[in-house]
Write a protein that holds these residues in place. Structure first.
Motif, PDB file in Angstrom:
ATOM      1  N   THR A 196       0.832  -1.212   0.000  1.00 50.20           N
ATOM      2  CA  THR A 196       0.000   0.000   0.000  1.00 50.20           C
ATOM      3  C   THR A 196       0.865   1.261   0.000  1.00 50.20           C
ATOM      4  N   ARG A 226       2.124   1.633  -3.444  1.00 44.22           N
ATOM      5  CA  ARG A 226       1.075   1.988  -4.413  1.00 44.22           C
ATOM      6  C   ARG A 226       0.767   3.480  -4.403  1.00 44.22           C
ATOM      7  N   THR A 227       0.854   4.120  -3.216  1.00 39.98           N
ATOM      8  CA  THR A 227       0.579   5.563  -3.184  1.00 39.98           C
ATOM      9  C   THR A 227       1.848   6.392  -3.295  1.00 39.98           C
ATOM     10  N   THR A 275      -0.753   5.851 -11.024  1.00 40.48           N
ATOM     11  CA  THR A 275      -2.108   5.293 -10.951  1.00 40.48           C
ATOM     12  C   THR A 275      -3.068   6.064 -11.844  1.00 40.48           C
ATOM     13  N   ARG A 279      -1.947   9.864 -11.454  1.00 45.29           N
ATOM     14  CA  ARG A 279      -0.874  10.314 -10.558  1.00 45.29           C
ATOM     15  C   ARG A 279       0.429   9.761 -11.107  1.00 45.29           C
ATOM     16  N   ASP A 325       4.686  10.937  -0.391  1.00 46.79           N
ATOM     17  CA  ASP A 325       3.234  11.106  -0.331  1.00 46.79           C
ATOM     18  C   ASP A 325       2.612  10.934  -1.707  1.00 46.79           C
ATOM     19  N   GLY A 326       1.346  10.527  -1.706  1.00 47.30           N
ATOM     20  CA  GLY A 326       0.655  10.281  -2.963  1.00 47.30           C
ATOM     21  C   GLY A 326       0.075  11.519  -3.619  1.00 47.30           C
ATOM     22  N   ASP A 348      -3.263  11.997   7.571  1.00 47.61           N
ATOM     23  CA  ASP A 348      -4.112  11.481   6.489  1.00 47.61           C
ATOM     24  C   ASP A 348      -5.581  11.446   6.908  1.00 47.61           C
TER      25      ASP A 348
END
Ligand code: BES
Ligand code: MN
Ligand code: MN
Length: 457
Positions: free
Chosen positions: A286, A289-290, A295, A325, A393-394, A419
Motif C-alpha cells: 500500500t 502503491r501511493t 495510478t 498520478r 506522499d501520494g 491522512d
C-alpha cells in the motif's frame, strides 16, 4: 520561551485562525471570487501584524498572490515560505457535522474547510514569524508567497514566478501542505506525485432517446464509457495505456525496503476507511502503491438522468473526469497524449469521443542531504523527541517541480497534517496538537537552518 509565548497566546492564535477559516476562499467557484480576495487581504494584514516589513496582494489573471517579507540582514540566509489560502469546494454539504465555514473545536481539533489544507498550516508560519519577531530570535530573512489557485492547478503561478524571480530570491523553499505519518511518528515528505487530469466526453445519438424505443439498437454512451474505463486497467491492476510505464523509475530492492520500514498498520488503514480489502497494482505494498507507483482514477462520472425516481432515457452524452498520478520521470504532457490516443482507440464506431486536458504537473523527489533537510530533521527531533521518517506522499503540489526549474530552489516539505484530517472531504479538521507543535517546529527549523548554513559557509 517559545513555548511560553505559545501558551500565553493560545486562544488568540486560534481566534485569528478561526476568523480566517470563516472566509469561504473557494478558488474553483467564481461566485466566491470576492471571498477569495478577502481571505488574501486578511492574510496580508496578519503578516503585517506578525512583523513583516512589507506585505502586498499581487494581481494575476486569476486570484491574487499574497507576498510578504521580513529582511533582517541581507547577509543571512533567506527562507521562502510557500502555501495556499484557497480551499476545495465543501460539498457534499449535508455530510458536514458543523458547517464548513463556521469553524468549531471538537475533541481538540478545529473543524472547517481549509483547517488543514492549507490555511491552518499556512497560519502556523504566520505565528512562527510573530514569535521569532517578538522574542527577537529571527535568525534568517523570511519571504512569504501564498497563492489562491493551488486547488485549481496553480494556472498563473508559473508566470508569476518567472516575472518575479528577483523578488523570490531565497536559499530554500519551506512548505507545510503535506501530512505526518502520525503524532507518534513524525515524518518529512521527500516525494510527491505528479498529475495528469483530463475530462472525457462520449457522444452517441444527437439527442436523448426513449430507452425502450431505441434501447438495444443505438449505442448508449454511458454503457460505452463504462467499458472504456474498465479497459484502462488489466487484471493485475496495471494501467493499460501503451507507454504509460516507459519512463517510471523502478526503485532498488534496498530503497523499497527502506520505504516499507515506515510504520504502517494495514488493519487500522482498512478499519479507518471501512473497507474489507485494499486494492491496487499487484506486487506492491500500500505504501508503494501511493508513494512510488503511478495510478489512474475516475474522479467523477455523469450523464443521463440522475434526478428523483425513474426516467427512461438513452442519453446522448456521458462524461468522466480522470486523474493519473505520476512518478519520476514520467512527463505529464506525454502521459496526457498517450492517454488521449489510447482512449480514442478504445471507442467503438457507434460513438464520438472528446478528451480535454484540464491540468498537469511534474512529480518531485526532494533532497535528503541538504542543510534545509537536516535543519527540518533536527527541528522535529527537538520538538517531537524522535527522528522524522522520510516518506513519499501520494498527493501532488505541482509547483514544487516548477520552483526547482524556474528558481533553482529545492523545497522542504514540512507538513503537519494527518491522512485522517479529511482534506477535500466533509468534516476536514486539524489537530490543535499538530497546530501548536507545528509552530514550535517551524521556529526550531529557522534556528537550526541558520546554524547549519553558517557552519557550511
Ligand atoms: N495539499 C494537497 C496535496 C497533498 C495532500 C500532498 C496530502 C501530500 C499529502 C494539495 O492542496 C492538493 O490537494 N493538490 C491537488 C493537486 C492540484 C493540482 C489540484 C491534489 O493532489 O489532488
Ligand atoms: Mn494543499
Ligand atoms: Mn488540496
Amino acid at each position: 520561551m517559545v513555548n511560553n509565548y505559545i501558551l500565553q497566546n493560545r486562544q488568540r492564535f486560534l481566534d485569528e485562525l478561526t476568523n480566517w477559516l470563516r472566509i469561504p476562499s473557494i478558488s474553483a467557484d467564481s461566485r466566491f471570487k470576492n471571498d477569495v480576495r478577502n481571505a488574501a487581504s486578511y492574510l496580508k494584514e496578519q503578516l503585517i501584524a506578525a512583523g513583516a516589513d512589507h506585505a502586498e496582494l499581487i494581481e494575476t489573471p486569476g486570484h491574487p498572490v499574497v507576498y510578504a517579507e521580513k529582511i533582517v540582514n541581507p547577509a543571512l540566509p533567506t527562507v521562502l515560505v510557500y502555501g495556499h489560502y484557497d480551499v476545495q469546494p465543501p460539498d457534499p454539504l449535508n455530510l458536514w457535522i458543523s458547517p464548513p465555514f463556521e469553524p468549531v473545536i471538537r475533541d481538540e481539533k478545529i473543524y472547517a474547510r481549509g483547517a488543514c489544507d492549507d490555511k491552518g498550516q499556512v497560519y502556523m508560519h504566520v505565528k512562527a514569524l510573530e514569535i521569532m519577531n517578538r522574542l527577537n530570535v529571527l535568525p534568517c530573512n523570511v519571504k512569504f508567497m501564498v497563492e489562491g489557485e493551488e486547488e485549481v492547478g496553480s494556472e498563473h503561478l508559473g508566470q508569476f514566478v518567472k516575472t518575479n524571480r528577483d523578488k523570490l530570491k531565497a536559499d530554500v523553499i519551506l512548505i507545510s501542505d503535506t501530512a505526518l505519518i502520525s503524532l507518534e511518528h513524525p515524518s518529512i515528505t521527500v516525494g510527491l506525485r505528479g498529475l495528469s487530469y483530463v475530462e472525457v466526453e462520449v457522444t452517441g445519438p444527437n439527442r436523448d432517446l426513449h430507452s425502450g424505443v431505441y434501447g438495444g439498437a443505438v449505442a448508449n454512451p454511458i454503457n460505452v464509457l463504462a467499458r472504456m474505463i474498465a479497459a484502462l486497467h488489466d487484471e493485475q491492476g496495471r494501467v493499460t495505456i501503451p507507454g504509460f510505464y516507459d519512463r517510471v523509475i523502478e526503485l532498488t530492492a534496498g530503497e523499497r525496503e527502506a520505504l516499507n520500514r515506515a510504520p504502517f498498520n494495514l488493519e487500522n488503514y482498512k478499519n479507518e476507511l471501512g473497507i474489507d480489502e485494499v486494492h491496487g497494482e499487484s506486487g506492491y505494498t500500500t505504501l508503494e502503491r501511493t508513494g512510488i507507483r503511478p495510478t489512474l482514477d475516475v474522479n467523477g462520472i455523469w450523464g443521463g438522468y440522475t434526478g428523483e425516481g425513474a426516467k427512461t432515457v438513452l442519453p446522448s452524452k456521458a462524461y468522466a473526469k480522470i486523474s493519473m498520478r505520476l512518478v519520476p520521470e514520467q512527463d505529464h504532457r506525454t502521459i496526457t497524449e498517450q492517454f488521449t490516443r489510447y482512449f480514442i482507440s478504445l471507442a467503438p464506431k457507434s460513438v464520438k469521443v472528446k478528451v480535454t486536458p484540464l491540468h498537469g504537473g511534474e512529480p518531485v523527489v526532494t533532497p535528503t542531504h541538504s542543510p534545509a533537510f537536516h535543519a527540518a530533521s533536527a527541528a522535529f527531533e527537538e520538538v517531537w523527541g524522535k527522528q522524522p521518517i522520510p516518506t513519499r506522499d501520494g498527493g501532488s503540489i505541482p509547483i514544487v517541480a516548477l520552483f526547482k526549474k524556474e528558481l533553482g530552489l529545492d523545497s522542504v516539505l514540512m507538513g503537519f497534517g494527518l491522512d485522517s484530517d479529511a482534506i477535500h472531504s466533509p468534516n476536514e479538521h486539524f489537530g490543535l496538537t499538530n497546530f501548536f507543535r507545528g509552530i514550535e517546529t517551524i521556529v526550531a527549523f529557522y534556528r537550526h537552518y541558520a546554524r547549519i548554513k553558517q557552519s557550511s559557509n
